[in-house]
Design a protein around this motif. Structure first.
Motif, PDB file in Angstrom:
ATOM      1  N   GLY A   1       0.786  -1.226   0.000  1.00  0.00           N
ATOM      2  CA  GLY A   1       0.000   0.000   0.000  1.00  0.00           C
ATOM      3  C   GLY A   1       0.820   1.279   0.000  1.00  0.00           C
ATOM      4  O   GLY A   1       0.249   2.383   0.058  1.00  0.00           O
ATOM      5  N   GLN A   2       2.157   1.174  -0.081  1.00  0.00           N
ATOM      6  CA  GLN A   2       3.015   2.355  -0.045  1.00  0.00           C
ATOM      7  C   GLN A   2       3.858   2.427  -1.319  1.00  0.00           C
ATOM      8  O   GLN A   2       4.838   1.695  -1.463  1.00  0.00           O
ATOM      9  CB  GLN A   2       3.948   2.312   1.157  1.00  0.00           C
ATOM     10  CG  GLN A   2       4.982   3.427   1.197  1.00  0.00           C
ATOM     11  CD  GLN A   2       4.372   4.811   1.206  1.00  0.00           C
ATOM     12  OE1 GLN A   2       3.725   5.194   2.164  1.00  0.00           O
ATOM     13  NE2 GLN A   2       4.552   5.569   0.113  1.00  0.00           N
ATOM     14  N   PRO A   3       3.502   3.285  -2.263  1.00  0.00           N
ATOM     15  CA  PRO A   3       4.372   3.474  -3.434  1.00  0.00           C
ATOM     16  C   PRO A   3       5.739   3.987  -2.986  1.00  0.00           C
ATOM     17  O   PRO A   3       5.834   4.861  -2.110  1.00  0.00           O
ATOM     18  CB  PRO A   3       3.627   4.506  -4.273  1.00  0.00           C
ATOM     19  CG  PRO A   3       2.221   4.459  -3.789  1.00  0.00           C
ATOM     20  CD  PRO A   3       2.283   4.100  -2.342  1.00  0.00           C
ATOM     21  N   LYS A   4       6.796   3.462  -3.588  1.00  0.00           N
ATOM     22  CA  LYS A   4       8.153   3.873  -3.218  1.00  0.00           C
ATOM     23  C   LYS A   4       8.566   5.062  -4.085  1.00  0.00           C
ATOM     24  O   LYS A   4       9.568   5.043  -4.801  1.00  0.00           O
ATOM     25  CB  LYS A   4       9.121   2.700  -3.378  1.00  0.00           C
ATOM     26  CG  LYS A   4       8.665   1.400  -2.722  1.00  0.00           C
ATOM     27  CD  LYS A   4       8.261   1.594  -1.263  1.00  0.00           C
ATOM     28  CE  LYS A   4       7.732   0.318  -0.627  1.00  0.00           C
ATOM     29  NZ  LYS A   4       6.481  -0.205  -1.174  1.00  0.00           N
ATOM     30  N   ASP A   5       7.774   6.115  -4.014  1.00  0.00           N
ATOM     31  CA  ASP A   5       7.997   7.268  -4.876  1.00  0.00           C
ATOM     32  C   ASP A   5       8.940   8.270  -4.215  1.00  0.00           C
ATOM     33  O   ASP A   5       9.406   8.077  -3.092  1.00  0.00           O
ATOM     34  CB  ASP A   5       6.666   7.917  -5.253  1.00  0.00           C
ATOM     35  CG  ASP A   5       5.838   8.323  -4.037  1.00  0.00           C
ATOM     36  OD1 ASP A   5       6.395   8.421  -2.925  1.00  0.00           O
ATOM     37  OD2 ASP A   5       4.621   8.545  -4.202  1.00  0.00           O
ATOM     38  N   ALA A   6       9.206   9.350  -4.934  1.00  0.00           N
ATOM     39  CA  ALA A   6      10.151  10.343  -4.449  1.00  0.00           C
ATOM     40  C   ALA A   6       9.675  10.995  -3.153  1.00  0.00           C
ATOM     41  O   ALA A   6      10.488  11.284  -2.257  1.00  0.00           O
ATOM     42  CB  ALA A   6      10.398  11.395  -5.523  1.00  0.00           C
ATOM     43  N   ALA A   7       8.383  11.226  -3.040  1.00  0.00           N
ATOM     44  CA  ALA A   7       7.855  11.841  -1.816  1.00  0.00           C
ATOM     45  C   ALA A   7       8.050  10.920  -0.618  1.00  0.00           C
ATOM     46  O   ALA A   7       8.313  11.381   0.502  1.00  0.00           O
ATOM     47  CB  ALA A   7       6.370  12.167  -2.002  1.00  0.00           C
ATOM     48  N   TRP A   8       7.916   9.629  -0.806  1.00  0.00           N
ATOM     49  CA  TRP A   8       8.160   8.652   0.262  1.00  0.00           C
ATOM     50  C   TRP A   8       9.630   8.643   0.663  1.00  0.00           C
ATOM     51  O   TRP A   8       9.973   8.603   1.855  1.00  0.00           O
ATOM     52  CB  TRP A   8       7.725   7.273  -0.220  1.00  0.00           C
ATOM     53  CG  TRP A   8       8.253   6.121   0.577  1.00  0.00           C
ATOM     54  CD1 TRP A   8       7.759   5.638   1.747  1.00  0.00           C
ATOM     55  CD2 TRP A   8       9.397   5.306   0.260  1.00  0.00           C
ATOM     56  NE1 TRP A   8       8.525   4.566   2.183  1.00  0.00           N
ATOM     57  CE2 TRP A   8       9.519   4.341   1.288  1.00  0.00           C
ATOM     58  CE3 TRP A   8      10.312   5.288  -0.798  1.00  0.00           C
ATOM     59  CZ2 TRP A   8      10.544   3.386   1.281  1.00  0.00           C
ATOM     60  CZ3 TRP A   8      11.319   4.346  -0.806  1.00  0.00           C
ATOM     61  CH2 TRP A   8      11.429   3.408   0.228  1.00  0.00           C
ATOM     62  N   ALA A   9      10.549   8.698  -0.314  1.00  0.00           N
ATOM     63  CA  ALA A   9      11.975   8.582  -0.031  1.00  0.00           C
ATOM     64  C   ALA A   9      12.573   9.847   0.551  1.00  0.00           C
ATOM     65  O   ALA A   9      13.597   9.787   1.242  1.00  0.00           O
ATOM     66  CB  ALA A   9      12.725   8.201  -1.306  1.00  0.00           C
ATOM     67  N   ALA A  10      11.965  11.009   0.292  1.00  0.00           N
ATOM     68  CA  ALA A  10      12.574  12.282   0.697  1.00  0.00           C
ATOM     69  C   ALA A  10      12.875  12.354   2.187  1.00  0.00           C
ATOM     70  O   ALA A  10      14.018  12.658   2.583  1.00  0.00           O
ATOM     71  CB  ALA A  10      11.708  13.448   0.237  1.00  0.00           C
ATOM     72  N   PRO A  11      11.920  12.106   3.084  1.00  0.00           N
ATOM     73  CA  PRO A  11      12.243  12.205   4.510  1.00  0.00           C
ATOM     74  C   PRO A  11      13.192  11.109   4.995  1.00  0.00           C
ATOM     75  O   PRO A  11      13.872  11.287   6.010  1.00  0.00           O
ATOM     76  CB  PRO A  11      10.876  12.104   5.193  1.00  0.00           C
ATOM     77  CG  PRO A  11      10.002  11.404   4.207  1.00  0.00           C
ATOM     78  CD  PRO A  11      10.480  11.832   2.853  1.00  0.00           C
ATOM     79  N   ILE A  12      13.226   9.989   4.308  1.00  0.00           N
ATOM     80  CA  ILE A  12      14.135   8.900   4.693  1.00  0.00           C
ATOM     81  C   ILE A  12      15.568   9.264   4.343  1.00  0.00           C
ATOM     82  O   ILE A  12      16.485   9.111   5.149  1.00  0.00           O
ATOM     83  CB  ILE A  12      13.726   7.587   3.991  1.00  0.00           C
ATOM     84  CG1 ILE A  12      12.346   7.133   4.440  1.00  0.00           C
ATOM     85  CG2 ILE A  12      14.765   6.488   4.251  1.00  0.00           C
ATOM     86  CD1 ILE A  12      11.806   5.946   3.653  1.00  0.00           C
ATOM     87  N   THR A  13      15.776   9.785   3.126  1.00  0.00           N
ATOM     88  CA  THR A  13      17.121  10.025   2.606  1.00  0.00           C
ATOM     89  C   THR A  13      17.667  11.411   2.915  1.00  0.00           C
ATOM     90  O   THR A  13      18.881  11.622   2.845  1.00  0.00           O
ATOM     91  CB  THR A  13      17.115   9.856   1.080  1.00  0.00           C
ATOM     92  OG1 THR A  13      16.241  10.841   0.504  1.00  0.00           O
ATOM     93  CG2 THR A  13      16.646   8.454   0.691  1.00  0.00           C
ATOM     94  N   GLY A  14      16.774  12.351   3.210  1.00  0.00           N
ATOM     95  CA  GLY A  14      17.205  13.735   3.375  1.00  0.00           C
ATOM     96  C   GLY A  14      17.395  14.461   2.067  1.00  0.00           C
ATOM     97  O   GLY A  14      17.949  15.569   2.032  1.00  0.00           O
ATOM     98  N   ILE A  15      16.937  13.885   0.956  1.00  0.00           N
ATOM     99  CA  ILE A  15      17.016  14.505  -0.369  1.00  0.00           C
ATOM    100  C   ILE A  15      15.602  14.879  -0.787  1.00  0.00           C
ATOM    101  O   ILE A  15      14.672  14.075  -0.644  1.00  0.00           O
ATOM    102  CB  ILE A  15      17.636  13.529  -1.400  1.00  0.00           C
ATOM    103  CG1 ILE A  15      19.012  13.057  -0.921  1.00  0.00           C
ATOM    104  CG2 ILE A  15      17.736  14.173  -2.774  1.00  0.00           C
ATOM    105  CD1 ILE A  15      19.590  11.933  -1.762  1.00  0.00           C
ATOM    106  N   SER A  16      15.436  16.059  -1.321  1.00  0.00           N
ATOM    107  CA  SER A  16      14.091  16.510  -1.655  1.00  0.00           C
ATOM    108  C   SER A  16      13.470  15.655  -2.747  1.00  0.00           C
ATOM    109  O   SER A  16      14.161  15.087  -3.605  1.00  0.00           O
ATOM    110  CB  SER A  16      14.115  17.968  -2.118  1.00  0.00           C
ATOM    111  OG  SER A  16      14.692  18.080  -3.409  1.00  0.00           O
ATOM    112  N   ALA A  17      12.150  15.580  -2.738  1.00  0.00           N
ATOM    113  CA  ALA A  17      11.435  14.801  -3.748  1.00  0.00           C
ATOM    114  C   ALA A  17      11.706  15.347  -5.134  1.00  0.00           C
ATOM    115  O   ALA A  17      11.854  14.577  -6.108  1.00  0.00           O
ATOM    116  CB  ALA A  17       9.938  14.801  -3.449  1.00  0.00           C
TER     117      ALA A  17
END
Length: 763
Positions: free
Chosen positions: A281-297
């Motif tokens: 239920g969680q797309p692994k999109d840029a918005a999802w990765a941004a807070p994890i990686t510290g890189i903006s979406a």
């Protein structure tokens, strides 16, 4: 002193010549090396340093009380004995210990020479004289990658060394996306020797042609200035999340190479479902990765789009997989290269550990170079190499590894020749306790490392400069006649001479030596290469001519991409050595193991070791620039680069300012496992929230008799966690941990790491 006075030799960090002038050794790099390594300058001071071991030594407690578990290991004094006495005692101990209870540790780089290679020597001895030993598998450097790669792409050797070359990067690559960077300090070293360091000029040529380099990591200088790279800072140990988001962006925009995925990969529907969120239920999109990686979406999405349709090389460094769930960034990097359709193309696709060693990115020689045969090991038991403390502390305990259910053996004797576990292992307080559990610890060593200081029997061995050998590597065309440059220190002997004497005491001398002297073995090993040259139509000088000339250039093989290039050209005729014969972007085999810490496709699994109030900073414990691991830490170049005798820790100005730390201060790094001192360098070359302290400073507890004592020299492995990457690989996770740092204000304790242990009485 003239050029004729210089004699050839070789090392892991470069071929060289050396001569004596006014009692000092003068070392010159190989004249054709365009980027020689200053680590060579560790040799002159190291050769006769006080840290060298001059005589056989027996730990007093072992000598007086006999074999057995002993809390005095690491804090006892030593008694000097004769060689005959030491070897008689050791032969007796080996004779009473079953091979199934002997662990042949000997993990380390040892000598560049192919004959006086400590690991080969000790393993040959244990096999031929005793019938075998409990061994280790894989490496600290690539423990996770070495297990995951054969399942999903191919053997480690093929994916890292017989793949994309630096020549291809210079000529073909349009984008090099370097996860963990391409640090020149790492590619300066290569097992067996290296004659030309070409990485810097290759990246410079590629950048001048227009290739875009992107270095993803917490340290700016993991990419050389010549690459003109963009530095994309990322929260450590989140690279897999970034890779998944890049893939999601490409797939969502229809920019993925569907033809490649259909023809060349297995498991794409499984991975696609995970990327798009159908699985959880969680797309692994840029918005999802941004807070994890510290890189903006926005930056993630823009990077993904910039890759589409271009010759992209995805590289993953050793460092990424030396962390919790280290299998995931390796697998996700392969999947990203597959989504881009680049695997197997010149200068494109995926290369594991390009730039991590001088071996990688080079053509293989067209002829073989011989190594000392190690014989047959009659003992089947083994452990993943980074699980030594677990084994010694938990004999008989069950563990999982690569789909198997195994049991730790009960070890009575540990035999170490070559290597220093107090450099490469984690949680050194736990390792000290583990070594106290065995009956006997035997160490061959040239200097008083922390490992030697914990041994019961310490046998002094020669440094490479004090013996003859042949330096050669399958990935470097220069074979070097390594001439002897100095007499042995004190009573030091070659490993071969020690093992020959031991084998004779055990009635197995002929099986070990085959009747050959050390020089005879050099002739024999060279002869195998010469025979191969002649069989393939090349000239080959006899041994004496080779030795007098000092070197021989070997023919290089083709630059054809190895198994990945052949697979790309014809996947039906040249399938990959994976279960499906294809790139497995999802693996039914791994899924069948049922590991929650390594599922059947690349995945984001949040690490457990994350900043918290008691340890709010991430520590990067990477490889040093001034030595190979811990070798010759007492050498001139290594010592000169320290501050106030301590290893240097780098910290961002924001983090330093918040703690009242100024450049040059001595600081204390600490967490629940231990503490060490280091000298602070305040720099914006590390990202905020991260401190960096290289490994290799010799472990030096302020009070050896006190468990958990402060390491005053700067060894970060008093801080790192001793836990496996996952149940699949059980690899080392020593690259990252969490710490707090404070300015040290107490009385500064002296560094005693290179001072021999006290009370060296003679028997």
């Amino acid at each position: 002193m003239t050029d004729s006075d210089f004699r050839p030799h070789s090392s892991h960090w470069g071929a060289f010549t050396a001569a004596w002038r006014d009692g000092e050794l003068v070392v010159r790099p190989h004249p054709e090396d365009p980027d020689p390594n200053r680590i060579l300058q560790n040799f002159p001071r190291a050769l006769r340093h006080e840290a060298r071991i001059a005589r056989p030594m027996i730990r007093r407690g072992w000598l007086e009380d006999g074999p057995g578990a002993d809390p005095r290991r690491g804090r006892d004094d030593y008694v000097a004995v004769s060689w005959d006495r030491a070897l008689d005692l050791l032969a007796r101990e080996l004779g009473r210990t079953a091979p199934e209870r002997i662990f042949g540790g000997s993990y380390g780089w040892s000598s560049a020479g192919r004959f006086h290679h400590a690991q080969s020597q000790v393993h040959r001895f244990l096999n031929t004289a005793l019938g075998g030993y409990v061994r280790s598998v894989n490496s600290y450097s690539a423990g996770a990658a070495g297990v995951i790669l054969p399942h999903v792409l191919g053997p480690l050797e093929s994916v890292s060394r017989r793949n994309v070359t630096w020549d291809q990067v210079a000529e073909h690559s349009e984008v090099v996306l370097a996860f963990g960077g391409l640090a020149l300090k790492n590619s300066m070293v290569a097992g067996g020797g290296i004659s030309k360091h070409v990485e810097r000029r290759s990246m410079q040529a590629a950048a001048a042609r227009g290739c875009a380099f992107v270095g993803v990591g917490p340290l700016r200088d993991d990419m050389p200035a010549e690459a003109r790279a963009e530095w994309l800072t990322i929260t450590p140990n989140t690279d897999a999340a970034l890779m998944l988001a890049l893939m999601h962006t490409l797939v969502a925009a229809g920019l993925h190479d569907r033809g490649f995925l259909d023809r060349y990969t297995a498991g794409w529907p499984v991975l696609e479902a995970y990327l798009l969120g159908r699985e959880d239920g969680q797309p692994k999109d840029a918005a999802w990765a941004a807070p994890i990686t510290g890189i903006s979406a926005d930056r993630i999405a823009a990077l993904a789009r910039s890759l589409a349709g271009r010759r992209v090389l995805v590289t993953v460094s050793h460092s990424l997989q030396r962390a919790e769930h280290g299998e995931q960034p390796v697998w996700a990097g392969i999947a990203l290269a597959a989504v881009l359709g680049q695997i197997g193309l010149p200068g494109g696709g995926f290369n594991y550990a390009l730039g991590a060693l001088g071996h990688t990115g080079r053509r293989y020689n067209a002829v073989s170079t011989a190594a000392l045969p190690q014989g047959r090991n009659g003992v089947g038991a083994y452990i993943p190499v980074a699980r030594i403390s677990d084994m010694l502390l938990n004999p008989g305990a069950a563990f999982e590894y690569n789909g198997q259910h195994l049991t730790y053996p009960d070890i009575g004797l540990v035999y170490w020749a070559g290597g220093n576990p107090f450099h490469h292992h984690q949680d050194l307080n736990r390792l000290r306790e583990a070594f106290r559990r065995v009956d006997t610890l035997v160490v061959h060593e040239l200097a008083w490392t922390a490992t030697a200081r914990h041994a019961d029997i310490v046998l002094p061995v020669t440094m490479t400069l004090e013996r003859e050998d042949i330096g050669s590597s399958q990935t470097d065309p220069l074979m070097v006649a390594m001439h002897k440059l100095a007499e042995p220190y004190g009573e030091a002997r070659d490993d071969y001479a020690i093992f020959a004497d031991l084998a004779a005491r055990l009635g197995r001398e002929q099986a070990f030596t085959e009747g050959r002297s050390a020089r005879d073995w050099l002739r024999h090993l060279y002869g195998r290469t010469a025979d191969d040259l002649r069989a393939k139509g090349h000239d080959a000088p006899d041994f004496d001519s080779f030795w007098q000339a000092g070197h021989l250039m070997l023919p290089e093989g083709p630059d054809d991409g190895g198994i990945l290039g052949a697979f790309r050209r014809d996947p039906e005729a040249d399938p990959l050595p994976t279960p499906s014969g294809k790139v497995e972007v999802a693996s039914a085999t791994i899924a069948g193991f049922g590991y929650d810490d390594c599922p059947g496709h690349p995945a984001w699994i949040a690490p457990r070791d994350v900043p918290e109030p008691g340890a709010p900073l991430r520590l990067v414990a990477n490889q040093p620039a001034t030595r190979l691991h811990s070798q010759f830490d007492f050498g001139g170049h290594s010592a000169e680069m320290k501050r106030r005798g301590r290893e240097v820790m780098r910290i961002h100005p924001d983090d330093a300012g918040a703690r009242g730390i100024a450049d040059g201060d001595i600081v204390r790094l600490f967490n629940a496992r231990g503490a060490c001192l280091a000298a602070a360098e305040v720099t914006d070359g590390v990202m905020p929230g991260v401190v960096q302290l290289p490994t290799g400073a010799w472990y030096d507890p302020e009070d050896p008799a006190e468990d958990g004592s402060l390491c005053v020299h700067g060894n970060p492995n008093v801080l790192t966690r001793d836990a496996g990457t996952s149940r699949l690989a059980q690899g080392c996770t020593g690259q990252l941990t969490t710490v707090e740092v404070e300015r040290f204000t107490g009385n500064l304790p002296p560094v005693k790491a290179f001072t021999p242990p006290g009370a060296l009485a003679a028997e």
